[in-house]
Design an enzyme around this catalytic site. Sequence first.
Site: not given
Length: 604
Positions: A232, A428, A524
């Site tokens: 991320s 995600e 995610h």
Amino acid sequence: MTTPDQDQDAVRGTGSGAGGAPEAVLVAGRVSGAFAADGVARFLGVPYARAPFGPRRFRAPEPVEPWEGVRKATEFGPTAPKRPYAPPLDALLPDPAVEGDECLNVNVWAPWGPEGPEGSEGPEGPTAGKEGGTGAGPVQGVCGRPVMVWIHGGSLLHGSNAVPVYDGTAFARDGVVLVSVNYRLGVEGFGFFPDAPANLGLRDQIAALAWVRENIAAFGGDPGRVTVFGESAGAISIAALLASPLARGLFRRAVVQSGAPMALPPERARRTTEAIAKRLGVPATAEAFAAVDRELLLTAQTEVTAKGSPLTGSGHSFQIVVDGEVLPRDPAEALTATGVPGGNEVRGRAKAEAEAGTGTGAGAGTGVEAEVGSGAGRSPKGVLGEAAGNGPGDSLPYVAAGSGSSRASEPGVDSAGVDLLLGTTTEEYRLWFVPSGLVERLSPLMLRLALWKTRVPSRTARVYRANRPQARPGEVLGALATDKLLRVPLNRMADARLRAGAAGRTFVYEFGWPSPVLGLGACHALELGFVFDTLDTPEAEALTGPGAPRELAAAVHAAWVAFASDGDPGWRTWDEERPVMVFGPERPSVVSAPREDERRSWEE
């Protein structure tokens, strides 16, 4: 600062100190850790720079002050000032906070024997055959272990190296020296001021990497085989490091997980800082912000960024900035342009050396060669060392760089020469769209408005809808957002390296195992417990639920270990057929060009 040759004499692991605890002698002093498991030592909260507060607030990181005696390193160090995630994400992403000013610290896990850090013994070395081990040891003949440096995510607002999911015991069990880094967050690390250096959080990361090069030999690590990896915002940071001249030569490999190269120009980067200043009623300067109470500043920061979304880019948020020093150029442009930073230069030197017969071992065959710098940015003693004992494919020069507060100008390995592993999860978007209820709430009209606002081509929207005839509008929007912001940019990055003939190898993966928790699917951050092999922790179970497949964790973790060890995670490099290793509900397998019609619709 010492050079690598000097490091071998100045820093060392010393086996057990008082009470049988593992000890290491660093440039700044001696530290005492603890045993995390049989054959694994850990050293927690070791400072790599001085506390960034008081007169050093909103200033570039400064080298840590040496200490006398033995410094205890058995508890997590302070975390950067931050607030926890807002509900409902706080239940899914636990984010511990540790009070204190010395937030610029690292944790280290290392293989450790009775006499100190264990050296490499090759693929059939000390971890092969151990219960829970992958057997993926370092390359035969290398004196130091491969090193992995973890840069956490959290939208540049959250996260730390104290998150239990990031425990490095499994990596050390399998022959890797694992380092996890804290860096400044929010306005302290990524505020943009006219009277302070930009990208302070990124400078912290560079300072930590310089610390690793100086000190990692004390833990049995090879400073010439450093892999930096992050997820991320951590992955976005790594993309910036790949494009930064200050980070040149500080790592050999990189793993980019669910984050694409991106940075803002100064005129846009200052908006969030100015909004916080307005809320506080002070000028948007570092001097004014430094006079504000830390908690009051955090409150204003939280209020201003509350509606920001890392997936859609809406609202105020903190981003890396193209500042002309740490980042002379937008990483998205630098890493996806046809040229790829240093690609032609590295390729040309490799060709010339091959023709002249002056290459340096196996590395010369891949365009990675030993170089000696001109002297700028050297250590105080002014001596540039050369890598010793590197194994096949790892002939990498050392480049004496500053602590992250000044430009490093010696030649090193360009980003084109860095081996790269990159990828995403399949879904995600579900980490944000499902807990918030957006998947359920989004109507067809809202979908059309969102597509218009984000300038999604109509042909692209048609392809995604046609491939998901039963999907709700929120799921269609989420799939489009996932690919626009993550999968497509990372594919472009891999394609650019292929076109430019980058010396470094490129591998692409996709994590597709669906979590049953709240219907999050392959969302995610889900892969983190698999990468670290920490599925047993309650913090990992918050996303995976109980009973997540251990065999899949073993496969993912082993791939990361193998990549750090010799640059090959276990599948073929990126080529025209677009091979992607899919870690899904079935046996991991390579898929050529998954969902290619969707990807191509963005390029037409």
